[in-house]
Structure formats: structure tokens, C-alpha cells
Design a protein around this motif. Structure first.
Motif, mmCIF file in Angstrom:
data_model
loop_
_atom_site.group_PDB
_atom_site.id
_atom_site.type_symbol
_atom_site.label_atom_id
_atom_site.label_comp_id
_atom_site.label_asym_id
_atom_site.label_seq_id
_atom_site.Cartn_x
_atom_site.Cartn_y
_atom_site.Cartn_z
ATOM 1 N N GLU A 25 1.097 -6.935 3.158
ATOM 2 C CA GLU A 25 1.526 -5.565 3.476
ATOM 3 C C GLU A 25 1.673 -4.729 2.211
ATOM 4 N N ALA A 32 -3.334 1.874 -0.940
ATOM 5 C CA ALA A 32 -3.302 3.220 -0.368
ATOM 6 C C ALA A 32 -2.710 4.223 -1.343
ATOM 7 N N TYR B 92 0.203 5.891 5.400
ATOM 8 C CA TYR B 92 -0.640 5.522 4.258
ATOM 9 C C TYR B 92 -1.985 5.015 4.752
ATOM 10 N N PHE B 97 3.341 -0.469 8.741
ATOM 11 C CA PHE B 97 4.293 -1.046 9.682
ATOM 12 C C PHE B 97 5.717 -0.527 9.546
ATOM 13 N N SER B 98 5.955 0.516 8.764
ATOM 14 C CA SER B 98 7.311 1.057 8.778
ATOM 15 C C SER B 98 7.473 1.880 10.050
ATOM 16 N N GLU B 101 5.688 5.183 10.405
ATOM 17 C CA GLU B 101 4.240 5.023 10.580
ATOM 18 C C GLU B 101 3.904 4.570 11.999
#
Lengths: 81, 627
Positions: A25, A32, B92, B97-98, B101
Motif C-alpha cells: 500500500e 502516486a 491518489y 484504501f483510506s 478515498e
């Protein structure tokens, strides 16, 4: 060398990210945000008390990154004079 | 028509947790034949600024990645047709996975849409181009907006927009959302893209969950020869300011000095302004309201003047202070300094299990705790989110600021007021830090810390005025709603039973009942009663004091300075700062944590901490012989 070891003011280029499985992650986030191979990278300053590094990526992106995370970024130092 | 409607927390909660509940949005769009346009982009690229410009809405904007954490909708006429525009939190990439988002991703996955507008920061096109490439890979129809044309030009970034549009096979427009440049073309491109799009995208592409990564080679092949990035950035305003503000030694002292100056400004302007409003409302009372009400029975006069008017007039005195406060807040949020404060404080925050962003949320909490709690959605680790959420209710919000200004002005000599007020802000940080230090073992996390430091920016006058006006409206809505209700309730308990007065009334009885608990803190039954009303909202504390004493704003202040010592006053402030937050904050805590246990724990802890801190302060002061 890693980004954490890079001296303030020295110019370097990103080689690759060294991540284990749990950090996939983080790897995506770093990509990004612009930490991609061959990108020019520079430590502008380091926060006191072991705080984060102030990094410039390419020419127009600036980020704060903890030294812990900076250890995962392999860089190649360029001679900047 | 140009009304933005911010989805309330319940709605959003439903939306993020329940996958099938798409009926309301679906049918609303289909029955009106509205086309839906969705704004997508990386954090802090100006999506909300663009959204505000296009729709006339007043979504909160700021120079902080993660300012928007829920979606906003508004309707606007584009090319003569009413279109629904949706502003989403920044992402992003499509694999993020926040929680903020996830809001964006789920919206695209679940709701039909006709067009995606991808907004990029033009000066960072070298990395942000990955997002439109992902959208293209997903097969979504899109228009690309290269925002912040002004900054890109200053940096020396050169973009051949037409060639880029051809390579992307998407209409591409270079604009400045903030200064309103390039909107004519934006409207034309959106309208023509919508015209070509006959079919609404009902089902999201199946690969959304496992989106192809964009390789550096793909980026290179799109950008080479089209975009020229500057080799090096020379000295500009941002680098010059950072050299001073991020200095390893002076950075933190400068932060606290700046904070002190801001709050002395608020004190030195807000307090006299409050006096002026107080004079005005007192004049209105004696020359307008009392003569009009004089034919009515005494009980009705008493209810309308002492119950409602005094309470509301006292609270209204704070309108100038609130406006000034939020103007300064808007400048702070827009400046980009929030990210810098995260950089400066991260070393300390890291040691207590938080990170720099937790500190930023505590500062945002100075405005209101609710958006600060929601702002924690940018954190991916649930443990970090919960630990941060545990500290945010201690953040001295603008409602509590009113209480403190009122009490400090009454019990402290005026000249030291600003320092006393500042000490409460420091206490607010100390309480947050102590809380995190105590509970960091319970909420262990190893969330990485990587944060963008955007260039310094200044809000336009229009943005500042919109913000100030929005807060006034918000305040007036609260004043006419539950603040009035709170004042009526306060009047009720302090005037019933009918022939009772003072401590014999219901309110007096409640206050006396709690005396064994509150008197060691130096808080008398009247002040205790005000704190009870503060459970609902802190503005009611001040309003209810006026009602409880049955006096107008100026007289209440005088009465408090006669009956409350400065030690008691400060102890009251400590208690009011730390005890349970307002009901809206509690509801948000529950919504964001999705846990009753956590919410109740947070309330119990706050109440205990408030009592212990006030007790320690008051008893120590007594020990040294002060009163």
C-alpha cells in the motif's frame, strides 16, 4: 544508499523502492506522490528531534516523509556542485 | 437552483457501509433526466474550488490534501441543460484504501454517471497524469482539466494542451479555478462531451477494484515532447518562507508566537466588538422590546425578555468575534501552513502514537470539532484514527472560545486576558498530548507518514468573504434553533415551580444536588447549571448564564465578576474545555468510529479528565492562598 542517508542539499535520483509484502500500500502511495525510478530527488532539510525529511521530487513536488519511510527509497547520489 | 447540498453524516454513513442502498440517488437522477458529472482528482488539486466556481456553491476549500472527505452535490446549467455536479474527495489512485478515498471509489462504482472530470495540478502533471491514464484504461468518458495554470506558469512548466488532448484522446483544458480563467472552454467541452455521450454509465467497470497500474514508460510516452518541466526551481516565495518557518530551531517557537499573535488579535478586536453589540442590544431592549411588551402579563414579559431575548442577545454579541476568527482560519487553511505544522510537530506526535496530521486535525478543531473528526478519514490505520479522534474533542473550538472570552473578560483584569486565553489553547494541546500518551498502547499503529507540502497560497477576498458569511449563517441557524431552545429550557428550570426563586427552583435544586461534586472545583450551583446546558452546545453556556441570572449581557458580566473569583473562573474554563463535547460532536464521534463503546469511553474519559484537572488546579491555587 537510501534517501534517509542522503545529505541535505545533495541531488540524487531514485533507483527503486525496497518494500516487503505488508508495505505494498505504501509503495503505491509513494509512486502516486511521485517517487518513481529515475526521478530527481533532493533533501531540502531535516526536522529536529528525528522528525521527518523535507523532500523535493522532480522540480515542483515537495513532501514530508518520515526517516523510517525514507529508508525504503534507494537513491543514487549525483555530484551537485 | 445553485444549491449545494452537503450530504449529512447519516446519509454518508449509509452510503459507505451499505452497498445496495443506491435507490435515492438513482431515482432522483433518472426522474429528472439529469446528467451526472463527477469530479475526480488527486488531493489538493482544487476540485472544490472548481466545483464552487461552476455551481456557485460554498464547499469548504483549503490548501491541505484531504480538505474534502465526503461528497457534495449541486445542480448547474451547462449548455442549457440542468446537470448534476458531484465533488468527490481526492484520490491518489483507484486502489487507495483510506476512508476518504473509499468514498470516492464507491461513488464511482455504485452510482450511474455520464462524465468524469479529471482535475490535475498542472505544475505536477509529470506525476498526476497517471490518474487520467487510469480513467482511460477504465473506459470512462472524461474531460481533463489542468488546474492552477497560474502556478504552472510561474514554475516554468510548459504544456502543449492540444497535443496532450490528442495523445490522451480526451478533451483537455488549462485553467485557473481560483482566478476563474478558462471557464468558457470548460463549459463548452463539458457540454459537447455530454452531448456525444448518449448512454449513462450504469455499471462501473469491473476492474475498478483491481485497476491496472500505470507504468513510468506509459507516462513518459504521453508526456515526452508535450510537457516541459523546469530543471530546477530557483528561489521563490515558498522556498524563502520555508527557510524561516521550517527552521530546525526557530520553526516551533515561531509557530507558537504566531498562534499567540492571532489570539491576541481576536481578543483585542473581538472583545470591544462584543461590547458594542452588547450596547446595541441593551438599547433595543429598553427602547423597543420593553415598551412593546409592557401591556402583557409579567410572566410573559419575564419569559420573553429574561428567557429568550437576554440569552440570544448575549450569544449574538459574539458574531463579530466569530467572523474575525473564521476569516483568520480561512487564511490559515488556505496558506499551506497546516502541512508545515504537521512537518514541525511530527517528531513529537510520533512519540505519542500520533502523526503530524493528527496535530493538523487538532488545529482544524479550533474552528469546529466536527470537520476535524471527519478529516481523520485521510488516515488509513483505524487505530491511528481512533487515537486521533480521542484527542480532537479537547480542541478548543470556536463555541468554547465564546465561553472563555466571556468568563475571562469578567474575572480577569482586561490587559492579561489574551495571555489567559492563550494558556487555555496550550492546555488544549497538553490535554490532547497527554491523552494520546496514555492510550497509545491501546491504539497501536505503524501508519507511514508521507505528506505533501504544497506551495504557500493566499485565499482570494471572495473566498474569505464566502467563508465568513457561511459561518455567520451557520451561527444564526444554530442561534434560532437549539440555542433558543436551550435558553427556554434554562428559563424553565430556573423559574419553576412558579413561586420559587433562586436555589429553590428546579435548576437551583439540580445545582445544589451536584454541589458535593462541583464545589471542590470552585464551581457554584449557577455555573454548574450552565455547564449542564453546555452538554447540548457550548454557545448555550453563555446564553443560559444570562437567563439563569435573569440579566442582560453587560449586567451578567458584572455580576460574574462580583461573585466569581479568578481562580473559580479559570477552574470553570478548564472544566468547560475538557468535559463532554457538544451533542453534534458526540454524534460525529459515533458515526466516524462506528462504535458505541468507543464513543461512551471517550465521553467518560473527557468528563473524568475535566474533573481531575479542575480539581488539581483549584485545590493547588487554594493551597497557595489565592482566591
Amino acid at each position: 544508499m537510501t534517501l534517509a542517508e542522503l545529505e541535505s542539499g545533495k541531488l540524487a535520483v531514485v533507483k527503486h523502492l525496497k518494500l516487503n509484502h505488508q508495505e505494498k500500500e505504501l509503495g503505491k502511495r509513494l509512486l502516486a506522490i511521485g517517487i518513481t525510478p529515475d526521478k530527481q530527488i533532493q533533501v531540502i532539510r531535516k526536522a529536529s528531534f528525528g522528525g521527518p525529511l523535507h523532500i523535493r521530487l522532480g522540480s515542483t513536488t515537495e513532501i514530508a516523509i518520515r526517516r523510517q519511510e525514507a529508508k525504503m527509497v534507494q537513491v543514487h547520489c549525483l555530484n551537485s556542485l | 437552483m445553485n444549491q449545494a447540498n452537503k450530504n449529512n453524516l447519516n446519509n454518508l454513513n449509509k452510503f459507505t457501509s451499505c452497498h445496495n442502498d443506491t435507490s435515492t440517488l438513482n431515482s432522483a437522477t433518472q426522474s429528472r433526466h439529469l446528467k451526472r458529472v463527477v469530479l475526480v482528482g488527486m488531493p489538493n488539486t482544487g476540485k472544490s474550488t472548481f466545483f464552487n466556481r461552476l455551481t456557485g456553491a460554498a464547499a469548504a476549500v483549503g490548501n491541505w490534501p484531504g480538505m474534502t472527505v465526503s461528497f457534495l452535490q449541486a445542480q448547474v446549467k451547462i449548455g442549457g441543460k440542468l446537470t448534476e455536479l458531484v465533488d468527490l474527495p481526492g484520490i491518489y489512485d483507484f486502489n487507495g484504501f483510506s476512508d476518504d478515498e473509499k468514498v470516492a471509489r464507491k461513488f464511482i462504482a455504485k452510482y450511474p454517471l455520464d462524465l468524469v472530470i479529471v482535475i490535475l495540478n498542472a505544475s505536477q502533471i509529470d506525476r498526476q497524469i497517471a490518474l487520467p491514464l487510469q480513467i482511460k484504461a477504465l473506459g470512462l468518458p472524461a474531460v481533463v482539466i489542468l488546474n492552477m495554470a497560474d502556478e504552472a506558469e510561474q514554475y516554468g512548466v510548459k504544456i502543449d494542451t492540444d497535443e496532450l488532448a490528442q495523445r490522451l484522446d480526451m478533451p483537455t483544458v488549462l485553467i485557473s479555478a481560483k482566478y476563474g480563467k478558462g471557464y468558457g472552454r470548460v463549459y463548452r467541452e463539458i457540454s459537447s462531451a455530454l452531448g456525444q455521450q448518449s448512454q449513462t454509465i450504469q455499471e462501473s467497470p469491473t476492474c475498478l477494484n483491481n485497476c491496472a497500474e500505470i507504468t513510468p514508460q506509459q507516462i513518459e510516452s504521453v508526456l515526452s515532447g508535450v510537457v516541459t518541466m523546469p530543471d530546477r526551481i530557483g528561489v521563490n516565495l515558498t522556498t524563502r518562507l520555508d527557510r524561516i518557518l521550517l527552521d530546525p530551531v526557530w520553526g516551533l517557537p515561531l509557530f507558537f508566537l504566531g498562534m499567540y499573535l492571532v489570539f491576541s488579535l481576536i481578543w483585542n478586536i473581538g472583545l470591544p466588538a462584543q461590547g458594542l453589540v452588547g450596547d446595541l442590544t441593551a438599547w433595543m431592549q429598553t427602547s423597543l422590546i420593553e415598551p412593546i411588551l409592557s401591556p402583557f402579563p409579567e410572566i410573559i414579559q419575564n419569559f420573553l425578555i429574561d428567557g429568550i431575548w437576554n440569552g440570544l442577545a448575549t450569544v449574538t454579541g459574539f458574531v463579530p468575534l466569530i467572523v474575525l476568527f473564521f476569516i483568520l482560519m480561512a487564511i490559515l487553511e488556505d496558506s499551506g501552513y497546516l502541512s508545515r505544522s504537521a512537518y514541525l510537530m511530527d517528531a513529537l506526535m510520533g512519540r505519542i502514537g500520533l502523526d503530524g496530521r493528527s496535530f493538523v486535525m487538532q488545529m482544524m478543531g479550533f474552528g469546529c470539532n466536527v470537520p476535524a473528526l471527519m478529516g481523520t478519514r485521510v488516515m488509513r490505520s483505524q487505530a491511528l484514527r481512533l487515537l486521533t479522534m480521542l484527542t480532537i474533542p479537547f480542541s478548543l473550538c470556536s463555541a468554547r472560545l465564546q465561553v472563555f472570552v466571556f468568563i475571562i473578560a469578567a474575572v480577569f483584569p482586561n490587559r492579561n486576558g489574551a495571555i489567559v486565553l492563550f494558556s487555555l489553547y496550550l492546555l488544549s494541546f497538553v490535554a490532547a498530548i497527554a491523552t494520546a500518551a496514555i492510550f497509545q498502547g491501546v491504539f497501536k499503529n505503524d501508519e507511514p507518514f508521507v505528506l505533501e507540502l504544497p506551495p504557500y497560497r493566499f485565499p482570494t477576498w471572495k473566498q474569505v468573504i464566502i467563508r465568513g458569511w457561511g459561518e455567520v449563517k451557520h451561527f444564526l441557524t444554530r442561534a434560532t434553533g437549539f440555542i433558543t431552545f436551550g435558553c427556554i429550557a434554562a428559563w424553565g428550570v430556573t423559574n419553576l415551580p412558579l413561586n420559587a426563586t433562586g436555589l429553590d427552583t428546579i435548576g437551583g435544586q439540580i445545582g445544589q444536588f451536584l454541589t458535593p461534586i462541583m464545589s471542590p472545583l470552585g464551581i457554584d450551583p449557577y455555573l454548574t447549571l450552565a455547564l449542564i446546558f453546555g452538554f447540548v452546545a457550548k454557545e448555550i453556556v453563555v446564553g443560559s448564564l444570562a437567563v439563569i441570572y435573569g440579566l442582560n449581557a453587560i449586567a451578567v458580566s458584572g455580576h460574574i465578576s462580583d461573585t466569581v473569583t479568578f481562580a473559580q473562573g479559570y477552574s470553570f474554563c478548564i472544566f468547560c474545555l475538557l468535559y463532554t463535547p457538544c451533542l453534534t460532536t458526540v454524534a460525529t464521534l459515533l458515526n466516524e468510529s462506528k462504535s458505541w463503546q468507543f464513543t461512551l469511553f471517550s465521553l467518560a474519559f473527557s468528563l473524568t479528565l475535566a474533573w481531575v484537572a479542575s480539581f488539581c488546579f483549584y485545590q493547588t491555587v487554594l493551597l497557595f492562598g489565592f482566591q
